[in-house]
Design a protein around this motif. Structure first.
Motif, PDB file in Angstrom:
ATOM      1  N   PRO A  87      -3.501  -6.297   8.663  1.00 58.22           N
ATOM      2  CA  PRO A  87      -2.104  -5.922   8.893  1.00 58.22           C
ATOM      3  C   PRO A  87      -1.860  -4.452   8.579  1.00 58.22           C
ATOM      4  O   PRO A  87      -2.686  -3.815   7.956  1.00 58.22           O
ATOM      5  N   TYR A  88      -0.731  -3.964   9.021  1.00 57.53           N
ATOM      6  CA  TYR A  88      -0.343  -2.571   8.815  1.00 57.53           C
ATOM      7  C   TYR A  88      -1.323  -1.598   9.456  1.00 57.53           C
ATOM      8  O   TYR A  88      -1.564  -0.515   8.937  1.00 57.53           O
ATOM      9  N   GLN A  89      -1.883  -1.982  10.597  1.00 52.63           N
ATOM     10  CA  GLN A  89      -2.833  -1.098  11.281  1.00 52.63           C
ATOM     11  C   GLN A  89      -2.155   0.231  11.598  1.00 52.63           C
ATOM     12  O   GLN A  89      -1.037   0.272  12.105  1.00 52.63           O
ATOM     13  N   GLY A  90      -2.839   1.328  11.286  1.00 52.63           N
ATOM     14  CA  GLY A  90      -2.299   2.653  11.533  1.00 52.63           C
ATOM     15  C   GLY A  90      -1.466   3.216  10.404  1.00 52.63           C
ATOM     16  O   GLY A  90      -1.116   4.403  10.436  1.00 52.63           O
ATOM     17  N   ARG A  91      -1.127   2.402   9.404  1.00 52.16           N
ATOM     18  CA  ARG A  91      -0.331   2.876   8.272  1.00 52.16           C
ATOM     19  C   ARG A  91      -1.232   3.430   7.178  1.00 52.16           C
ATOM     20  O   ARG A  91      -2.374   2.998   7.004  1.00 52.16           O
ATOM     21  N   TRP A  92      -0.689   4.364   6.399  1.00 51.71           N
ATOM     22  CA  TRP A  92      -1.416   4.897   5.254  1.00 51.71           C
ATOM     23  C   TRP A  92      -1.342   3.922   4.098  1.00 51.71           C
ATOM     24  O   TRP A  92      -0.349   3.219   3.919  1.00 51.71           O
ATOM     25  N   ALA A  93      -2.422   3.874   3.314  1.00 54.44           N
ATOM     26  CA  ALA A  93      -2.516   2.940   2.196  1.00 54.44           C
ATOM     27  C   ALA A  93      -3.437   3.536   1.136  1.00 54.44           C
ATOM     28  O   ALA A  93      -4.111   4.550   1.364  1.00 54.44           O
ATOM     29  N   LEU A  94      -3.474   2.895  -0.003  1.00 54.10           N
ATOM     30  CA  LEU A  94      -4.449   3.253  -1.026  1.00 54.10           C
ATOM     31  C   LEU A  94      -5.799   2.668  -0.647  1.00 54.10           C
ATOM     32  O   LEU A  94      -5.870   1.630   0.020  1.00 54.10           O
ATOM     33  N   PRO A  95      -6.899   3.306  -1.059  1.00 50.51           N
ATOM     34  CA  PRO A  95      -8.210   2.701  -0.819  1.00 50.51           C
ATOM     35  C   PRO A  95      -8.323   1.375  -1.565  1.00 50.51           C
ATOM     36  O   PRO A  95      -7.727   1.199  -2.631  1.00 50.51           O
ATOM     37  N   GLY A  96      -9.082   0.448  -1.018  1.00 45.13           N
ATOM     38  CA  GLY A  96      -9.279  -0.835  -1.687  1.00 45.13           C
ATOM     39  C   GLY A  96      -9.747  -1.893  -0.722  1.00 45.13           C
ATOM     40  O   GLY A  96      -9.962  -1.627   0.465  1.00 45.13           O
ATOM     41  N   GLY A  97      -9.901  -3.112  -1.236  1.00 44.34           N
ATOM     42  CA  GLY A  97     -10.346  -4.205  -0.396  1.00 44.34           C
ATOM     43  C   GLY A  97     -10.640  -5.447  -1.211  1.00 44.34           C
ATOM     44  O   GLY A  97     -10.383  -5.493  -2.427  1.00 44.34           O
TER      45      GLY A  97
END
Length: 251
Positions: A38-48
């Motif tokens: 989800p949120y493809q193309g949005r900026w986010a913090l690194p993680g997984g």
């Protein structure tokens, strides 16, 4: 009451990283642009997601390396590198639209880190100045002129990480984690100014940090990398807590 597995549906655990460094005298955070929903193309913090066979810190280090190419130094190696500490746990049932996901966030602090390289499921990656990203209440990120909140609850996590860094450099030696192994008092002062977002009196600051027991240790060397007269070089001392503390100026 007998145990009923159906009452406890499975959920996933992720790690998110607030990676902070000082670049060009400004506090910067590492962001990745998501390449998948989800949120493809949005900026986010690194993680997984945390793998079934790894602990949380190993997952944090792996995700950082996979998505950005940056490495967290092994604290037991004796090498001065990135500082890594657990920040907080986030478990709002609605924080991830895919399923119930609990995230354990980590704070990573390091000297002027190199330009990151995108990898894994990150479309791109960049350093962004914190004062353009969020406020303590979780303000917006701006992508060009279009307001764009970070994906998931990452605005809140970022704000919590920045406030942790701001508060900890008051009473601990954590500010030296933003410095190279040998640094000047002026370079350390610029770390405090970047993290706190204030200008500090150079003479006052010099008196405070050199007069705090165990904070700084002279190396015996000097440098002219800041220009002007040679400046004395220091390294971090053995103190972890500062007494008296370096109180943040009221803005």
């Amino acid at each position: 009451m007998p145990y009923d597995p159906s009452a406890f549906p499975p959920f996933a655990v992720t790690v998110d990283l607030v990676v902070l460094t000082v670049r060009r005298h400004a506090l910067c955070a590492l962001l990745v642009r998501r390449g998948e929903p989800p949120y493809q193309g949005r900026w986010a913090l690194p993680g997984g997601f945390v793998r079934i066979d790894e602990d949380l810190e190993a997952a944090a280090a792996r995700e950082l390396a996979e998505e950005t190419g940056l490495q967290v130094q092994d604290p037991g190696s004796g090498h001065v590198g990135a500082h890594l500490e657990q920040l907080a746990t986030y478990g709002d049932p609605r924080r991830d639209p895919r399923m119930r996901v609990v995230s354990v966030a980590y704070l990573v602090l390091a000297p002027d880190l190199p330009s990151p390289t995108a990898g894994g499921d990150a479309h791109s990656v960049r350093w962004a100045q914190v004062d353009t990203l969020s406020t303590p209440g979780g303000g917006p990120v701006r992508d060009g002129d279009r307001p764009a909140p970070l994906a998931f609850d990452h605005d809140r996590i970022l704000a919590d990480g920045v406030e942790r860094a701001r508060s900890k450099i008051e009473y601990s030696s954590l500010a030296t984690a933003f410095c190279p192994p040998e640094f000047t008092v002026g370079e350390l002062r610029r770390v405090y100014e970047a993290v706190w977002g204030v200008a500090l009196d150079p003479r006052n600051f010099h008196r405070k940090v050199t007069g705090t027991p165990g904070f700084l240790v002279p190396t015996g060397g000097t440098t002219t990398r800041q220009g002007g007269r040679p400046a004395q070089l220091f390294r971090a001392g053995g103190a972890t807590l500062l007494n008296p503390p370096m109180l943040r100026p009221e803005i």
